[in-house]
Design a protein around this motif. Structure first.
Motif, PDB file in Angstrom:
ATOM      1  N   ALA A 182       0.826  -1.208   0.000  1.00  0.00           N
ATOM      2  CA  ALA A 182       0.000   0.000   0.000  1.00  0.00           C
ATOM      3  C   ALA A 182       0.860   1.257   0.000  1.00  0.00           C
ATOM      4  O   ALA A 182       0.506   2.264  -0.627  1.00  0.00           O
ATOM      5  N   PHE A 183       1.994   1.203   0.674  1.00  0.00           N
ATOM      6  CA  PHE A 183       2.825   2.402   0.763  1.00  0.00           C
ATOM      7  C   PHE A 183       3.521   2.716  -0.557  1.00  0.00           C
ATOM      8  O   PHE A 183       3.976   3.850  -0.764  1.00  0.00           O
ATOM      9  N   VAL A 184       3.595   1.740  -1.448  1.00  0.00           N
ATOM     10  CA  VAL A 184       4.090   2.029  -2.799  1.00  0.00           C
ATOM     11  C   VAL A 184       3.204   3.097  -3.440  1.00  0.00           C
ATOM     12  O   VAL A 184       3.686   4.058  -4.056  1.00  0.00           O
ATOM     13  N   GLY A 185       1.887   2.936  -3.277  1.00  0.00           N
ATOM     14  CA  GLY A 185       0.952   3.918  -3.807  1.00  0.00           C
ATOM     15  C   GLY A 185       1.059   5.261  -3.110  1.00  0.00           C
ATOM     16  O   GLY A 185       0.906   6.314  -3.748  1.00  0.00           O
ATOM     17  N   GLU A 186       1.336   5.242  -1.806  1.00  0.00           N
ATOM     18  CA  GLU A 186       1.478   6.495  -1.069  1.00  0.00           C
ATOM     19  C   GLU A 186       2.721   7.251  -1.519  1.00  0.00           C
ATOM     20  O   GLU A 186       2.699   8.486  -1.630  1.00  0.00           O
ATOM     21  N   ARG A 187       3.800   6.524  -1.787  1.00  0.00           N
ATOM     22  CA  ARG A 187       5.010   7.186  -2.290  1.00  0.00           C
ATOM     23  C   ARG A 187       4.767   7.785  -3.662  1.00  0.00           C
ATOM     24  O   ARG A 187       5.237   8.895  -3.966  1.00  0.00           O
ATOM     25  N   ALA A 188       4.043   7.062  -4.507  1.00  0.00           N
ATOM     26  CA  ALA A 188       3.726   7.591  -5.840  1.00  0.00           C
ATOM     27  C   ALA A 188       2.885   8.858  -5.727  1.00  0.00           C
ATOM     28  O   ALA A 188       3.087   9.834  -6.473  1.00  0.00           O
ATOM     29  N   LEU A 189       1.936   8.861  -4.786  1.00  0.00           N
ATOM     30  CA  LEU A 189       1.105  10.048  -4.577  1.00  0.00           C
ATOM     31  C   LEU A 189       1.956  11.223  -4.102  1.00  0.00           C
ATOM     32  O   LEU A 189       1.778  12.362  -4.574  1.00  0.00           O
ATOM     33  N   LEU A 190       2.872  10.978  -3.178  1.00  0.00           N
ATOM     34  CA  LEU A 190       3.743  12.049  -2.701  1.00  0.00           C
ATOM     35  C   LEU A 190       4.519  12.684  -3.849  1.00  0.00           C
ATOM     36  O   LEU A 190       4.663  13.907  -3.919  1.00  0.00           O
ATOM     37  N   THR A 191       5.025  11.851  -4.741  1.00  0.00           N
ATOM     38  CA  THR A 191       5.784  12.365  -5.878  1.00  0.00           C
ATOM     39  C   THR A 191       4.906  13.231  -6.773  1.00  0.00           C
ATOM     40  O   THR A 191       5.302  14.332  -7.189  1.00  0.00           O
ATOM     41  N   LYS A 192       3.697  12.761  -7.069  1.00  0.00           N
ATOM     42  CA  LYS A 192       2.776  13.532  -7.908  1.00  0.00           C
ATOM     43  C   LYS A 192       2.403  14.862  -7.260  1.00  0.00           C
ATOM     44  O   LYS A 192       2.340  15.904  -7.920  1.00  0.00           O
ATOM     45  N   LEU A 193       2.155  14.830  -5.962  1.00  0.00           N
ATOM     46  CA  LEU A 193       1.756  16.047  -5.265  1.00  0.00           C
ATOM     47  C   LEU A 193       2.900  17.057  -5.207  1.00  0.00           C
ATOM     48  O   LEU A 193       2.677  18.271  -5.305  1.00  0.00           O
ATOM     49  N   THR A 194       4.115  16.557  -5.049  1.00  0.00           N
ATOM     50  CA  THR A 194       5.267  17.456  -5.000  1.00  0.00           C
ATOM     51  C   THR A 194       5.417  18.210  -6.313  1.00  0.00           C
ATOM     52  O   THR A 194       5.690  19.418  -6.333  1.00  0.00           O
ATOM     53  N   VAL A 195       5.207  17.506  -7.411  1.00  0.00           N
ATOM     54  CA  VAL A 195       5.285  18.152  -8.733  1.00  0.00           C
ATOM     55  C   VAL A 195       4.116  19.104  -8.937  1.00  0.00           C
ATOM     56  O   VAL A 195       4.284  20.248  -9.368  1.00  0.00           O
ATOM     57  N   ALA A 196       2.917  18.646  -8.605  1.00  0.00           N
ATOM     58  CA  ALA A 196       1.712  19.445  -8.838  1.00  0.00           C
ATOM     59  C   ALA A 196       1.668  20.700  -7.974  1.00  0.00           C
ATOM     60  O   ALA A 196       1.168  21.746  -8.412  1.00  0.00           O
ATOM     61  N   ALA A 197       2.174  20.613  -6.744  1.00  0.00           N
ATOM     62  CA  ALA A 197       2.114  21.750  -5.825  1.00  0.00           C
ATOM     63  C   ALA A 197       3.115  22.840  -6.176  1.00  0.00           C
ATOM     64  O   ALA A 197       2.989  23.969  -5.705  1.00  0.00           O
ATOM     65  N   GLY A 198       4.118  22.502  -6.980  1.00  0.00           N
ATOM     66  CA  GLY A 198       5.082  23.499  -7.406  1.00  0.00           C
ATOM     67  C   GLY A 198       6.274  23.616  -6.480  1.00  0.00           C
ATOM     68  O   GLY A 198       6.331  22.964  -5.425  1.00  0.00           O
ATOM     69  N   PRO A 199       7.244  24.442  -6.850  1.00  0.00           N
ATOM     70  CA  PRO A 199       8.477  24.570  -6.065  1.00  0.00           C
ATOM     71  C   PRO A 199       8.231  25.221  -4.713  1.00  0.00           C
ATOM     72  O   PRO A 199       7.273  25.968  -4.536  1.00  0.00           O
ATOM     73  N   ILE A 200       9.109  24.924  -3.788  1.00  0.00           N
ATOM     74  CA  ILE A 200       9.005  25.543  -2.469  1.00  0.00           C
ATOM     75  C   ILE A 200       9.607  26.941  -2.517  1.00  0.00           C
ATOM     76  O   ILE A 200      10.427  27.251  -3.370  1.00  0.00           O
TER      77      ILE A 200
END
Length: 230
Positions: free
Chosen positions: A92-110
Motif C-alpha cells: 500500500a505504501f508504494v501507492g502512497e510514495r507515488a502520490l507524494l511524488t505527484k503532489l510534489t510536482v503538482a504543488a510546485g516549487p518551495i
C-alpha cells in the motif's frame, strides 16, 4: 527542533518512562494533535498554497523514497500474521510514495525561507533516524514504529487529499491497513509484555519525530508569513 539521532533508540532513557503498548503511545498524541496539521487539513479556511507545497516537498523527502520504515520493519518479523500485515502495508505504501511524488510536482516549487540551508539536512537526519529505528534489534521496536506510521498516515492522508484537491489531482483511496485492525494485531502481539513495551517505545519514538517534523514546517510557515507582512 529536537531530532533523535540515528542509533539512539536502543539506549535506555531513565528520564522518560516509555509507553507500555502501541495504544498507550498513540494516546500521547499523533499528527492530528498538532495545530499546524489542523491548519493544513482545514477545508473551510484553506491553508496558503506555499505551505501546502512545502508540506508535499518535505513529506516526499521524508517518506517518499524506497526502502522506507515499513520496508525495513518487514525484515524484522517471523510471525505469519504480522508478516501478512507488513506485506499489505508495504504494498500500500508504494501507492502512497507515488502520490507524494505527484503532489510534489503538482504543488510546485518551495519558496525560499530563512534557514533554508538547514532544512533539508534536518529532514535527511530525521529519515536516517527513522530508518535506524526500523532496523532496531530489540524485538517489537521496529514493528511498533511501523504500526504507528500506518495509523498516523491515515491522518496525514487528510492533508495529502487537501493538497490533491487544491492542485486538481484525484488520488486513489489509501489501501493501508485500518487503524482498528492494526490496533487489534498490536494487542495480540503485545500480549507478550516485553514485546508490548518495545512496540510502545518504537511507536512513541516515531510519533515524536513526526511531531518534530510538523514543528519545523510550522516554523517555516510562520517565517514566510513574517516575510510577507501577514
Amino acid at each position: 527542533m529536537s531530532f533523535v539521532q540515528p542509533g539512539a533508540f536502543d539506549r535506555t532513557q531513565p528520564e522518560a518512562a516509555p509507553p507500555r503498548s502501541l495504544e498507550a503511545a498513540i494516546a500521547r498524541g499523533m499528527s492530528d494533535t498538532h495545530g499546524f496539521v489542523a491548519r493544513l487539513a482545514d477545508r473551510v479556511a484553506p491553508a496558503r498554497p506555499v505551505d501546502l507545497a512545502d508540506t508535499a516537498h518535505f513529506l516526499c523527502l521524508l517518506h517518499g523514497r524506497y526502502p522506507g520504515l515499513i520496508d525495513y520493519a518487514a525484515t524484522r518479523s517471523a510471525d505469519p500474521q504480522v508478516g501478512k500485515w507488513l506485506a499489505r502495508a508495504c504494498e500500500a505504501f508504494v501507492g502512497e510514495r507515488a502520490l507524494l511524488t505527484k503532489l510534489t510536482v503538482a504543488a510546485g516549487p518551495i519558496t525560499s525561507t530563512p534557514g533554508q540551508d538547514k532544512c533539508t539536512p534536518a529532514i535527511l537526519a530525521l529519515r536516517s533516524a527513522l530508518n535506524a529505528l526500523s532496523q532496531s534489534d530489540r524485538q517489537g521496536c521496529a514493528l511498533g514504529a511501523a504500526f504507528a506510521l500506518v495509523i498516523d498516515w491515515h491522518i496525514i492522508r487528510d492533508v495529502l487529499d487537501v493538497i490533491a484537491q487544491r492542485t486538481g489531482l484525484e488520488p486513489r483511496p489509501s489501501t493501508l491497513p485500518s487503524r482498528e485492525e492494526t490496533l487489534d494485531l498490536a494487542a495480540m502481539v503485545g500480549s507478550d509484555r516485553s514485546i508490548g513495551r518495545a512496540m510502545g517505545f518504537g511507536a512513541s519514538q516515531m510519533l515524536v519525530q513526526h511531531h518534530s517534523f510538523w514543528d519545523m514546517l510550522a516554523e517555516r510557515a510562520e517565517l514566510r508569513r513574517m516575510q510577507d507582512g501577514l
